[in-house]
Design an enzyme around this catalytic site. Structure first.
Site, PDB file in Angstrom:
ATOM      1  N   ARG A  74       0.869  -1.288  -0.052  1.00  0.00           N
ATOM      2  CA  ARG A  74       0.194  -0.089   0.014  1.00  0.00           C
ATOM      3  C   ARG A  74       1.037   1.181   0.006  1.00  0.00           C
ATOM      4  O   ARG A  74       0.489   2.207  -0.733  1.00  0.00           O
ATOM      5  CB  ARG A  74      -0.936  -0.054   1.275  1.00  0.00           C
ATOM      6  CG  ARG A  74      -2.144  -1.163   0.953  1.00  0.00           C
ATOM      7  CD  ARG A  74      -2.887  -0.898   2.142  1.00  0.00           C
ATOM      8  NE  ARG A  74      -3.532   0.384   2.724  1.00  0.00           N
ATOM      9  CZ  ARG A  74      -4.105   0.752   3.526  1.00  0.00           C
ATOM     10  NH1 ARG A  74      -4.113  -0.104   4.744  1.00  0.00           N
ATOM     11  NH2 ARG A  74      -4.415   1.944   4.091  1.00  0.00           N
ATOM     12  N   ASN A 107      -6.560   9.567   6.596  1.00  0.00           N
ATOM     13  CA  ASN A 107      -5.726   9.212   5.459  1.00  0.00           C
ATOM     14  C   ASN A 107      -4.296   8.804   5.997  1.00  0.00           C
ATOM     15  O   ASN A 107      -3.628   9.906   6.578  1.00  0.00           O
ATOM     16  CB  ASN A 107      -5.705   9.978   4.321  1.00  0.00           C
ATOM     17  CG  ASN A 107      -7.067  10.208   3.781  1.00  0.00           C
ATOM     18  OD1 ASN A 107      -8.090   9.286   3.986  1.00  0.00           O
ATOM     19  ND2 ASN A 107      -7.426  11.040   2.942  1.00  0.00           N
ATOM     20  N   HIS A 126      -5.065   8.491  11.936  1.00  0.00           N
ATOM     21  CA  HIS A 126      -4.813   7.088  11.745  1.00  0.00           C
ATOM     22  C   HIS A 126      -3.373   6.505  11.416  1.00  0.00           C
ATOM     23  O   HIS A 126      -3.143   5.410  10.939  1.00  0.00           O
ATOM     24  CB  HIS A 126      -6.001   6.482  10.894  1.00  0.00           C
ATOM     25  CG  HIS A 126      -7.085   6.611  11.313  1.00  0.00           C
ATOM     26  ND1 HIS A 126      -8.403   6.443  10.390  1.00  0.00           N
ATOM     27  CD2 HIS A 126      -7.870   6.907  12.453  1.00  0.00           C
ATOM     28  CE1 HIS A 126      -9.521   6.665  11.177  1.00  0.00           C
ATOM     29  NE2 HIS A 126      -9.147   6.681  12.303  1.00  0.00           N
TER      30      HIS A 126
HETATM   31  N1  APR Z   1     -15.132  12.340  -3.621  1.00  0.00           N
HETATM   32  C1  APR Z   1     -15.573  12.648  -2.586  1.00  0.00           C
HETATM   33  N2  APR Z   1     -16.023  11.334  -1.576  1.00  0.00           N
HETATM   34  C2  APR Z   1     -15.753  10.155  -2.500  1.00  0.00           C
HETATM   35  C3  APR Z   1     -15.147  10.168  -3.585  1.00  0.00           C
HETATM   36  C4  APR Z   1     -14.831  11.129  -4.374  1.00  0.00           C
HETATM   37  N3  APR Z   1     -13.989  11.375  -5.512  1.00  0.00           N
HETATM   38  N4  APR Z   1     -14.779   8.758  -3.829  1.00  0.00           N
HETATM   39  C5  APR Z   1     -15.427   8.241  -2.825  1.00  0.00           C
HETATM   40  N5  APR Z   1     -15.921   8.957  -1.863  1.00  0.00           N
HETATM   41  C6  APR Z   1     -16.743   8.945  -0.608  1.00  0.00           C
HETATM   42  C7  APR Z   1     -17.360   7.586  -0.465  1.00  0.00           C
HETATM   43  O1  APR Z   1     -18.915   7.827  -1.106  1.00  0.00           O
HETATM   44  C8  APR Z   1     -17.281   7.138   1.086  1.00  0.00           C
HETATM   45  O2  APR Z   1     -18.272   7.874   1.768  1.00  0.00           O
HETATM   46  O3  APR Z   1     -15.443   8.521   0.206  1.00  0.00           O
HETATM   47  C9  APR Z   1     -15.868   7.660   1.459  1.00  0.00           C
HETATM   48  C10 APR Z   1     -14.768   6.519   1.485  1.00  0.00           C
HETATM   49  O4  APR Z   1     -15.385   5.696   2.625  1.00  0.00           O
HETATM   50  P1  APR Z   1     -14.355   4.661   3.093  1.00  0.00           P
HETATM   51  O5  APR Z   1     -13.501   4.128   2.014  1.00  0.00           O
HETATM   52  O6  APR Z   1     -14.745   4.016   4.403  1.00  0.00           O
HETATM   53  O7  APR Z   1     -13.061   5.410   3.766  1.00  0.00           O
HETATM   54  P2  APR Z   1     -12.947   6.400   5.284  1.00  0.00           P
HETATM   55  O8  APR Z   1     -14.316   6.991   5.548  1.00  0.00           O
HETATM   56  O9  APR Z   1     -11.884   7.305   5.139  1.00  0.00           O
HETATM   57  O10 APR Z   1     -12.751   5.337   6.203  1.00  0.00           O
HETATM   58  C11 APR Z   1     -12.117   5.622   7.442  1.00  0.00           C
HETATM   59  O11 APR Z   1     -11.820   3.244   8.455  1.00  0.00           O
HETATM   60  O12 APR Z   1     -10.692   1.511   7.491  1.00  0.00           O
HETATM   61  C12 APR Z   1     -10.494   2.592   8.501  1.00  0.00           C
HETATM   62  O13 APR Z   1      -8.537   3.123   8.898  1.00  0.00           O
HETATM   63  C13 APR Z   1      -9.200   3.180   7.882  1.00  0.00           C
HETATM   64  O14 APR Z   1      -8.768   5.801   7.674  1.00  0.00           O
HETATM   65  C14 APR Z   1      -9.842   4.817   7.352  1.00  0.00           C
HETATM   66  C15 APR Z   1     -11.282   4.451   8.053  1.00  0.00           C
END
Ligand code: APR
Length: 277
Positions: A74, A107, A126
């Site tokens: 990653r 992130n 994180h």
């Molecule tokens: N622009 C805006 N939002 C977006 C885009 C984009 N181009 N692409 C995806 N998204 C949104 C999705 O709709 C979703 O709601 O980003 C979000 C990503 O969600 P996750 O994959 O769950 O990521 P995140 O919320 O950062 O996860 C939180 O979970 O697994 C742990 O440690 C890990 O930091 C991470 C945490």
């Protein structure tokens, strides 16, 4: 959209603190998979490993080099990616708000820093995939993963020569990725827990960008900011629980981050410019 901009202008006018809370969605347009999206790390990962299983200290103790291989793979993806317009816009907002802007990010990809967001006002809650620390916690210090440790292709092992470099510079014991795992807790020295809660309690405007509201501390941030009457704006391509809360004050923007964030920041900078001019 005008209603959201008016609410934001009112907060800028009042001179309060502005906080951005970002998730994987802000880096999606840089080519880094999200976690829970269709091609997300956890969605794909689940075919081989259950997320709770891989991203845990328990897994690291049981199979340290499999876990290292996964994070070095990653890390390669993150190092090959470039910050996008949303990352750059948030760095620009930091400069425009000179000291009253803070960036809280889930992130671990380091793209906010590479876009110019200053460490002093950026809170990676994180961890950071480019850093390592002592697996035995002999110290809370962390170090960059040595450059000699390259990219491990998906599913391949960590070469022994690199394993020898992944040691704690203090005690010589094994090092581990500086990542918050599912069976671990937030704290201040490693993950800025108390600092981020303080920011949330003082927020006047909270920009929530690209997160699915799946982890703990972001919920505290959103609830605390909402609780002190902050204006909340949720930017995401999909509805999510934070959007429901934001719709009561600022509102929701259902556009890709690399489109919506630069437009919003441009509006803020222009407005601040007129105010100063
Ligand atoms: N622009 C805006 N939002 C977006 C885009 C984009 N181009 N692409 C995806 N998204 C949104 C999705 O709709 C979703 O709601 O980003 C979000 C990503 O969600 P996750 O994959 O769950 O990521 P995140 O919320 O950062 O996860 C939180 O979970 O697994 C742990 O440690 C890990 O930091 C991470 C945490």
């Amino acid at each position: 959209m005008e209603q959201i901009l008016a609410a934001c202008r009112a907060e800028l006018e009042r001179g309060g603190a502005v906080v951005a809370l970002t998730g994987a969605g802000v880096s999606a347009e840089s080519g880094i998979p999200t976690f829970r999206g269709k091609e997300g790390y956890w969605t794909i990962g689940s075919r081989e490993y259950h997320p709770q299983e891989l991203a845990t200290f328990e897994a690291f103790e049981r199979m340290p080099w499999s876990v290292w291989a996964w994070y070095l793979y990653r890390r390669g993806v993150c190092l090959r990616a470039e910050p996008n317009a949303a990352h750059h816009a948030l760095a620009r907002l930091d400069a425009a708000l000179s000291g009253r802007f803070s960036l809280v990010t889930q992130n671990v990809d380091g793209l906010h820093r590479r876009a110019g967001s200053p460490d002093a006002r950026t809170y990676p809650i994180h961890g950071d995939i480019t850093q390592m620390r002592c697996a035995a916690d002999c110290t809370v210090e962390r170090w960059p993963i040595p450059e000699e440790v390259g990219d491990v292709p998906r599913g391949e092992d960590v070469p022994e020569a690199w394993q020898k470099l992944l040691v704690c510079p203090r005690c010589g014991g094994m090092a581990r990725p500086h990542i918050l795992w599912f069976d671990e807790s937030y704290d201040e020295p490693r993950f800025h827990f108390d600092s981020v809660l303080r920011l949330a309690r003082r927020a006047a405007l909270l920009l929530i960008i690209g997160t699915s509201a799946s982890t703990n501390l972001p919920w505290h941030v959103v609830r605390l900011a909402d609780g002190v009457g902050a204006t909340l704006v949720d930017i995401n391509i999909e509805d999510n629980p934070f959007g429901d809360i934001a719709s009561r004050t600022g509102g929701v923007v259902r556009q890709p981050a690399a489109e919506a964030v630069p437009a919003l920041v441009e509006h803020f900078v222009e407005y601040l410019g007129h105010r100063v001019g």
